[in-house]
Design an enzyme around this catalytic site. Structure first.
Site, PDB file in Angstrom:
ATOM      1  N   ASP A  37       4.542  10.786 -11.760  1.00  0.00           N
ATOM      2  CA  ASP A  37       3.730  10.257 -12.670  1.00  0.00           C
ATOM      3  C   ASP A  37       4.223  10.342 -13.929  1.00  0.00           C
ATOM      4  OD1 ASP A  37       1.230   8.677 -13.538  1.00  0.00           O
ATOM      5  OD2 ASP A  37       0.656   8.778 -11.665  1.00  0.00           O
ATOM      6  N   ASP A  58       8.909   8.344 -15.487  1.00  0.00           N
ATOM      7  CA  ASP A  58       8.315   6.952 -16.321  1.00  0.00           C
ATOM      8  C   ASP A  58       9.313   5.994 -15.123  1.00  0.00           C
ATOM      9  OD1 ASP A  58       8.062   4.598 -17.451  1.00  0.00           O
ATOM     10  OD2 ASP A  58       8.434   5.524 -19.352  1.00  0.00           O
ATOM     11  N   VAL A  59       8.598   5.082 -14.386  1.00  0.00           N
ATOM     12  CA  VAL A  59       9.476   4.316 -13.639  1.00  0.00           C
ATOM     13  C   VAL A  59      10.231   3.343 -14.134  1.00  0.00           C
ATOM     14  CG1 VAL A  59       7.762   4.576 -11.584  1.00  0.00           C
ATOM     15  CG2 VAL A  59       7.613   2.778 -13.226  1.00  0.00           C
ATOM     16  N   TYR A 148       1.186  -9.989 -14.724  1.00  0.00           N
ATOM     17  CA  TYR A 148       1.165  -9.112 -13.403  1.00  0.00           C
ATOM     18  C   TYR A 148       1.441  -9.911 -12.285  1.00  0.00           C
ATOM     19  CZ  TYR A 148      -1.417  -5.863 -10.265  1.00  0.00           C
ATOM     20  OH  TYR A 148      -1.698  -5.122  -9.295  1.00  0.00           O
ATOM     21  N   LYS A 152       4.644  -9.115  -9.499  1.00  0.00           N
ATOM     22  CA  LYS A 152       4.367  -8.659  -8.171  1.00  0.00           C
ATOM     23  C   LYS A 152       4.772  -9.718  -7.402  1.00  0.00           C
ATOM     24  CE  LYS A 152       1.608  -4.770  -8.893  1.00  0.00           C
ATOM     25  NZ  LYS A 152       2.145  -3.728  -8.526  1.00  0.00           N
ATOM     26  N   VAL A 181      -8.901  -3.171  -5.170  1.00  0.00           N
ATOM     27  CA  VAL A 181      -9.210  -1.783  -4.499  1.00  0.00           C
ATOM     28  C   VAL A 181      -9.880  -1.101  -5.655  1.00  0.00           C
ATOM     29  CG1 VAL A 181      -7.984   0.160  -3.629  1.00  0.00           C
ATOM     30  CG2 VAL A 181      -7.038  -1.997  -3.136  1.00  0.00           C
ATOM     31  N   THR A 183     -10.250   1.592  -7.769  1.00  0.00           N
ATOM     32  CA  THR A 183      -9.631   2.536  -8.758  1.00  0.00           C
ATOM     33  C   THR A 183      -9.795   2.174  -9.870  1.00  0.00           C
ATOM     34  OG1 THR A 183      -7.473   1.131  -8.983  1.00  0.00           O
ATOM     35  CG2 THR A 183      -7.733   2.626  -6.856  1.00  0.00           C
TER      36      THR A 183
HETATM   37  P1  NAD Z   1      -4.324   3.191 -11.069  1.00  0.00           P
HETATM   38  O1  NAD Z   1      -4.192   2.761 -12.709  1.00  0.00           O
HETATM   39  O2  NAD Z   1      -5.335   4.141 -10.791  1.00  0.00           O
HETATM   40  O3  NAD Z   1      -2.992   3.922 -10.747  1.00  0.00           O
HETATM   41  C1  NAD Z   1      -1.734   3.773 -11.225  1.00  0.00           C
HETATM   42  C2  NAD Z   1      -0.928   4.764 -11.534  1.00  0.00           C
HETATM   43  O4  NAD Z   1       0.357   4.489 -11.993  1.00  0.00           O
HETATM   44  C3  NAD Z   1      -1.234   6.203 -12.579  1.00  0.00           C
HETATM   45  O5  NAD Z   1      -1.325   7.141 -11.954  1.00  0.00           O
HETATM   46  C4  NAD Z   1      -0.612   5.898 -13.659  1.00  0.00           C
HETATM   47  O6  NAD Z   1      -0.475   6.729 -14.472  1.00  0.00           O
HETATM   48  C5  NAD Z   1       0.755   5.345 -13.037  1.00  0.00           C
HETATM   49  N1  NAD Z   1       1.750   4.855 -13.957  1.00  0.00           N
HETATM   50  C6  NAD Z   1       1.295   3.892 -14.872  1.00  0.00           C
HETATM   51  N2  NAD Z   1       2.680   3.581 -15.593  1.00  0.00           N
HETATM   52  C7  NAD Z   1       3.724   4.155 -15.085  1.00  0.00           C
HETATM   53  C8  NAD Z   1       4.969   4.506 -15.441  1.00  0.00           C
HETATM   54  N3  NAD Z   1       5.569   3.882 -16.146  1.00  0.00           N
HETATM   55  N4  NAD Z   1       5.891   5.521 -14.707  1.00  0.00           N
HETATM   56  C9  NAD Z   1       5.047   6.028 -13.795  1.00  0.00           C
HETATM   57  N5  NAD Z   1       3.789   5.994 -13.316  1.00  0.00           N
HETATM   58  C10 NAD Z   1       3.043   5.178 -14.094  1.00  0.00           C
HETATM   59  O7  NAD Z   1      -4.232   1.987 -10.111  1.00  0.00           O
HETATM   60  P2  NAD Z   1      -4.090   1.925  -8.465  1.00  0.00           P
HETATM   61  O8  NAD Z   1      -4.971   0.844  -8.325  1.00  0.00           O
HETATM   62  O9  NAD Z   1      -4.088   2.982  -7.894  1.00  0.00           O
HETATM   63  O10 NAD Z   1      -2.784   1.076  -8.679  1.00  0.00           O
HETATM   64  C11 NAD Z   1      -1.870   1.617  -7.734  1.00  0.00           C
HETATM   65  C12 NAD Z   1      -0.788   0.272  -7.169  1.00  0.00           C
HETATM   66  O11 NAD Z   1      -1.525  -0.754  -6.546  1.00  0.00           O
HETATM   67  C13 NAD Z   1      -0.167  -0.434  -8.544  1.00  0.00           C
HETATM   68  O12 NAD Z   1       1.158  -0.967  -8.405  1.00  0.00           O
HETATM   69  C14 NAD Z   1      -1.036  -1.586  -8.678  1.00  0.00           C
HETATM   70  O13 NAD Z   1      -0.592  -2.646  -9.462  1.00  0.00           O
HETATM   71  C15 NAD Z   1      -1.458  -1.724  -7.238  1.00  0.00           C
HETATM   72  N6  NAD Z   1      -2.588  -2.871  -7.108  1.00  0.00           N
HETATM   73  C16 NAD Z   1      -3.801  -2.339  -7.232  1.00  0.00           C
HETATM   74  C17 NAD Z   1      -4.853  -3.331  -7.144  1.00  0.00           C
HETATM   75  C18 NAD Z   1      -6.409  -2.872  -7.459  1.00  0.00           C
HETATM   76  O14 NAD Z   1      -7.289  -3.436  -7.449  1.00  0.00           O
HETATM   77  N7  NAD Z   1      -6.667  -1.463  -7.733  1.00  0.00           N
HETATM   78  C19 NAD Z   1      -4.679  -4.421  -6.343  1.00  0.00           C
HETATM   79  C20 NAD Z   1      -3.434  -4.568  -6.205  1.00  0.00           C
HETATM   80  C21 NAD Z   1      -2.248  -3.901  -6.192  1.00  0.00           C
END
Ligand code: NAD
Length: 256
Positions: A37, A58-59, A148, A152, A181, A183
């Site tokens: 992360d 950093d991805v 976004y 995706k 979800v 979060t």
């Molecule tokens: P979140 O914001 O809690 O977690 C995202 C994590 O990614 C964080 O820990 C953040 O620090 C990390 N991150 C951000 N930029 C980064 C980078 N450049 N390099 C490395 N790490 C990085 O959100 P989440 O809901 O846990 O999201 C996880 C995944 O699920 C994401 O890909 C998100 O797009 C996807 N998603 C989430 C939802 C939702 O409703 N929460 C729905 C569909 C998809």
């Protein structure tokens, strides 16, 4: 016996949210997990708690990926799984989206996923697994999240191509497509500093009761269980597919 005994798995964006739950569940199922992360304090604390390793990644940076793969191989001698989970969300109508904002989202969600596959697959054991995190918006449109949704959709395309190109080595590549979800991403702090957090949460609950057939947001633990299925032998004949986990949101519309 854990479902991931003997396997080494990198989870990106694992400091919180869905990635955190994936790291916790995978470790509980016997995997040696690399928590990756940009939130270093949080990621390091989690890694310590679950007996994992932390790497700053950093991805969107290819050099970070190279370092993460090297650190993983140095520590564990092998690499069997990757969950490309890191992602960011920005709200804007398409016409109001500055190019910089669009590129910021693409850099993390889409390029990050591409770089992860590119860095990890050559070093991965035959028979390994990659789980990419797409979204419901990777399969359908949603107003106000154009950058976004585009990124995706691209993740689903990358998943299919990677599955075809890596199948010869028995490496399986699938995508999870979550709906809403619970979060930090789907429940951000209100932009209004005077907003009552309880009222904001109640507003979201009302919204999900209306929009989602199962009447609630998903829990990050539920997405982690799907990622576990796709990372374990339970899904041994599945590759190249997006898996929706959304409480029925995409099933269709209700007229009553
Ligand atoms: P979140 O914001 O809690 O977690 C995202 C994590 O990614 C964080 O820990 C953040 O620090 C990390 N991150 C951000 N930029 C980064 C980078 N450049 N390099 C490395 N790490 C990085 O959100 P989440 O809901 O846990 O999201 C996880 C995944 O699920 C994401 O890909 C998100 O797009 C996807 N998603 C989430 C939802 C939702 O409703 N929460 C729905 C569909 C998809």
């Amino acid at each position: 016996m854990g479902k991931l005994d003997g396997r080494v798995v990198i989870v990106t964006g694992a400091a919180r949210g869905q990635g955190e739950q994936e790291a916790r569940l995978f470790a509980a199922e016997g995997a040696r997990v690399v928590v990756a992360d940009v939130l270093d304090d949080r990621g390091e604390a989690l890694a310590k708690e679950i007996g994992a390793r932390y790497v700053h990644l950093d991805v969107g940076r290819e050099e970070d990926w190279r370092a993460a793969v090297t650190a993983t191989k140095d520590a564990y001698g092998q690499l069997d799984g990757l969950v490309n989970n890191a992602g960011i969300l920005r709200f804007n109508s398409l016409l109001d989206t500055p190019v910089d904002e669009f590129m910021q989202v693409v850099r993390v969600n889409q390029v990050g996923c591409f770089l992860g596959i590119k860095a990890v697959a050559p070093e991965m054991s035959d028979g390994g697994t990659i789980v990419n995190t797409s979204s419901c918006t990777g399969l359908t449109g949603m107003a106000a999240v154009g950058a976004y949704a585009a990124s995706k959709h691209a993740v689903v395309g990358l998943t299919r191509v990677a599955a075809l190109e890596l199948a010869g080595r028995g490496i399986r590549v699938n995508a999870v497509c979550p709906g809403a979800v619970d979060t930090a991403m789907s429940n951000p702090a209100s932009p209004d500093p005077d907003a009552d957090p309880e009222q904001t949460a109640k507003g979201l609950d009302r919204l999900y009761r209306k929009l989602v057939p199962l009447g609630r947001a998903g829990r990050p633990e539920e997405v982690a269980r799907l990622a576990l299925f796709l990372t374990s032998q339970d899904s041994s004949y599945i590759t190249g597919q997006p898996f929706v986990i959304d409480g029925g949101w995409l099933a269709g519309v209700s007229v009553i």
